[in-house]
Design a protein around this motif. Structure first.
Motif, PDB file in Angstrom:
ATOM      1  N   ARG A 164      33.802  63.609  25.004  1.00 44.83           N
ATOM      2  CA  ARG A 164      34.391  64.671  25.860  1.00 44.83           C
ATOM      3  C   ARG A 164      33.819  65.998  25.068  1.00 44.83           C
ATOM      4  NH1 ARG A 164      40.414  64.796  25.439  1.00 44.83           N
ATOM      5  NH2 ARG A 164      40.107  62.710  25.813  1.00 44.83           N
ATOM      6  N   ILE A 165      33.891  66.024  23.866  1.00 48.10           N
ATOM      7  CA  ILE A 165      33.552  67.059  23.076  1.00 48.10           C
ATOM      8  C   ILE A 165      32.079  67.712  23.259  1.00 48.10           C
ATOM      9  CG2 ILE A 165      33.254  68.248  20.698  1.00 48.10           C
ATOM     10  CD1 ILE A 165      35.984  66.984  20.077  1.00 48.10           C
ATOM     11  N   PHE A 166      31.244  66.652  23.279  1.00 50.58           N
ATOM     12  CA  PHE A 166      29.771  66.780  23.421  1.00 50.58           C
ATOM     13  C   PHE A 166      29.544  67.470  24.694  1.00 50.58           C
ATOM     14  CE2 PHE A 166      29.122  64.890  19.580  1.00 50.58           C
ATOM     15  CZ  PHE A 166      27.741  64.995  19.007  1.00 50.58           C
ATOM     16  N   ARG A 167      30.150  66.861  25.784  1.00 47.75           N
ATOM     17  CA  ARG A 167      29.741  67.383  27.104  1.00 47.75           C
ATOM     18  C   ARG A 167      30.402  68.893  27.047  1.00 47.75           C
ATOM     19  NH1 ARG A 167      32.016  62.406  28.927  1.00 47.75           N
ATOM     20  NH2 ARG A 167      34.056  63.251  29.219  1.00 47.75           N
ATOM     21  N   GLN A 168      31.541  69.086  26.606  1.00 43.16           N
ATOM     22  CA  GLN A 168      32.058  70.686  26.667  1.00 43.16           C
ATOM     23  C   GLN A 168      31.415  71.497  25.838  1.00 43.16           C
ATOM     24  OE1 GLN A 168      36.127  69.657  25.445  1.00 43.16           O
ATOM     25  NE2 GLN A 168      37.094  69.652  27.472  1.00 43.16           N
ATOM     26  N   MET A 169      31.008  70.994  24.680  1.00 41.62           N
ATOM     27  CA  MET A 169      30.112  71.863  23.905  1.00 41.62           C
ATOM     28  C   MET A 169      28.675  72.310  24.191  1.00 41.62           C
ATOM     29  SD  MET A 169      31.981  72.968  21.478  1.00 41.62           S
ATOM     30  CE  MET A 169      30.866  74.016  20.432  1.00 41.62           C
ATOM     31  N   ALA A 170      28.210  71.396  25.086  1.00 43.47           N
ATOM     32  CA  ALA A 170      26.867  71.410  25.558  1.00 43.47           C
ATOM     33  C   ALA A 170      26.949  72.525  26.598  1.00 43.47           C
ATOM     34  CB  ALA A 170      26.396  70.199  26.159  1.00 43.47           C
ATOM     35  N   ASN A 173      26.940  75.816  24.388  1.00 40.04           N
ATOM     36  CA  ASN A 173      25.772  75.981  23.524  1.00 40.04           C
ATOM     37  C   ASN A 173      25.058  75.044  23.590  1.00 40.04           C
ATOM     38  OD1 ASN A 173      24.078  76.626  21.454  1.00 40.04           O
ATOM     39  ND2 ASN A 173      25.528  76.720  19.834  1.00 40.04           N
ATOM     40  N   ASP A 174      23.667  75.162  24.152  1.00 39.73           N
ATOM     41  CA  ASP A 174      22.752  73.841  24.416  1.00 39.73           C
ATOM     42  C   ASP A 174      22.059  73.606  23.063  1.00 39.73           C
ATOM     43  OD1 ASP A 174      21.090  76.038  24.089  1.00 39.73           O
ATOM     44  OD2 ASP A 174      20.256  76.007  25.860  1.00 39.73           O
ATOM     45  N   GLN A 175      22.279  74.368  21.954  1.00 34.66           N
ATOM     46  CA  GLN A 175      21.758  73.776  20.701  1.00 34.66           C
ATOM     47  C   GLN A 175      22.751  73.161  19.950  1.00 34.66           C
ATOM     48  OE1 GLN A 175      18.487  74.535  19.664  1.00 34.66           O
ATOM     49  NE2 GLN A 175      18.350  75.312  21.992  1.00 34.66           N
ATOM     50  N   TRP A 176      24.050  72.963  20.539  1.00 31.89           N
ATOM     51  CA  TRP A 176      25.104  72.537  19.499  1.00 31.89           C
ATOM     52  C   TRP A 176      24.743  71.031  19.181  1.00 31.89           C
ATOM     53  CZ3 TRP A 176      28.826  68.777  20.025  1.00 31.89           C
ATOM     54  CH2 TRP A 176      29.744  68.787  18.923  1.00 31.89           C
ATOM     55  N   ALA A 177      24.337  70.291  20.224  1.00 30.08           N
ATOM     56  CA  ALA A 177      24.149  68.711  19.790  1.00 30.08           C
ATOM     57  C   ALA A 177      23.068  68.548  18.931  1.00 30.08           C
ATOM     58  CB  ALA A 177      23.597  68.092  21.066  1.00 30.08           C
ATOM     59  N   GLU A 178      22.041  69.380  18.840  1.00 28.59           N
ATOM     60  CA  GLU A 178      20.807  69.352  17.831  1.00 28.59           C
ATOM     61  C   GLU A 178      21.378  69.615  16.583  1.00 28.59           C
ATOM     62  OE1 GLU A 178      17.458  68.801  16.059  1.00 28.59           O
ATOM     63  OE2 GLU A 178      18.015  67.994  17.984  1.00 28.59           O
ATOM     64  N   LYS A 179      22.287  70.577  16.287  1.00 29.14           N
ATOM     65  CA  LYS A 179      22.645  71.001  15.059  1.00 29.14           C
ATOM     66  C   LYS A 179      23.542  69.598  14.587  1.00 29.14           C
ATOM     67  CE  LYS A 179      22.731  75.818  15.535  1.00 29.14           C
ATOM     68  NZ  LYS A 179      23.850  77.321  15.545  1.00 29.14           N
ATOM     69  N   VAL A 180      24.330  69.172  15.266  1.00 29.66           N
ATOM     70  CA  VAL A 180      24.962  67.944  15.089  1.00 29.66           C
ATOM     71  C   VAL A 180      24.073  66.961  14.424  1.00 29.66           C
ATOM     72  CG1 VAL A 180      26.796  66.021  15.721  1.00 29.66           C
ATOM     73  CG2 VAL A 180      27.283  68.584  16.579  1.00 29.66           C
ATOM     74  N   ARG A 181      23.203  66.698  15.318  1.00 28.83           N
ATOM     75  CA  ARG A 181      22.096  65.609  15.037  1.00 28.83           C
ATOM     76  C   ARG A 181      21.606  65.773  13.607  1.00 28.83           C
ATOM     77  NH1 ARG A 181      17.220  64.578  14.425  1.00 28.83           N
ATOM     78  NH2 ARG A 181      16.639  66.607  14.482  1.00 28.83           N
ATOM     79  N   GLN A 182      21.293  67.255  13.372  1.00 29.13           N
ATOM     80  CA  GLN A 182      20.581  67.606  11.828  1.00 29.13           C
ATOM     81  C   GLN A 182      21.428  67.306  10.862  1.00 29.13           C
ATOM     82  OE1 GLN A 182      19.202  71.548  12.095  1.00 29.13           O
ATOM     83  NE2 GLN A 182      17.805  71.163  13.909  1.00 29.13           N
TER      84      GLN A 182
END
Length: 223
Positions: A164-170, A173-182
């Motif tokens: 749910r958080i990943f959907r909402q944060m995307a 901020n379309d860069q958020w998931a990539e920062k988490v991945r890093q």
């Protein structure tokens, strides 16, 4: 010592103020479900519900407040940022928990606590911003009481909350998931563990899954 970890928010006072405000907003909106679930998990996993707790990199004190609601711990919510400290004080006061939680402005590498002070040390998400990881782990080991526990790392509580958080944060901020991945990359994990292995806190267990990465440091009780 450089750790090559991303996104240190303490670049200047204006950036710090904005980062503190944004984190408070997120914890009271998108991230709200994380903290009660995580507090219950910490209490269940470690069985420590009384004594003294330190919450490192506590930001607006969301985890501290949730822990105080499900335990009888006396909690010190520690953050380096003066603006996060001010927000934490206001949130603790609003929750009516000033007798249980003390907000402390301090760097993780120079904690204002005596040796063997804390029965439980927790931290969610702040480890990636510590400028001296080895120094931080040395300090954590110093203030951890023999037989105490740590729950230090990052996580989202459970799979449903994470998704749910990943959907909402995307959407924000379309860069958020990539920062988490890093931050969760094998390279970042290895750097963190290399610093942990070279510190005084070199005895630990690691729990890692799609929803969490947690370091549990061991400090023996003297025989």
């Amino acid at each position: 010592m450089s750790n090559n970890l991303p996104d240190n928010p303490y670049t200047n006072d204006q950036d710090d103020r904005e980062a503190a405000r944004m984190m408070d907003n997120i914890t009271q909106t998108v991230f709200t479900p994380i903290y009660p679930v995580m507090a219950e998990q910490i209490a269940s996993i470690h069985g420590i519900t009384t004594g003294t707790c330190i919450d490192l990199g506590s930001g607006p004190a969301a985890l501290s407040i949730s822990l105080a609601k499900v335990t009888d711990l006396l909690i010190h919510a520690v953050d380096k940022s003066p603006h996060s400290h001010a927000i934490a004080c206001a949130n603790i006061r609003a929750a009516g928990l000033e007798q249980r939680i003390t907000a402390v402005q301090s760097d993780v590498c120079n904690l204002p606590f005596e040796n063997n002070f804390a029965d439980l040390i927790v931290s969610r998400g702040s480890m990636f911003f510590w400028e001296d990881l080895t120094g931080a782990f040395n300090e954590i080991f110093r203030v951890l009481a023999p037989g105490g526990k740590t729950h230090i790392g990052a996580g989202f509580g459970n799979e449903e909350i994470k998704n749910r958080i990943f959907r909402q944060m995307a959407e924000k901020n379309d860069q958020w998931a990539e920062k988490v991945r890093q931050r969760r990359s094998p390279e970042t994990t290895r750097r963190i563990l290399d610093h942990l292995d070279s510190s005084d806190a070199s005895r630990y267990t690691l729990t890692q899954s799609e929803i969490g990465f947690w370091i549990h440091i061991h400090k023996d009780v003297p025989s």
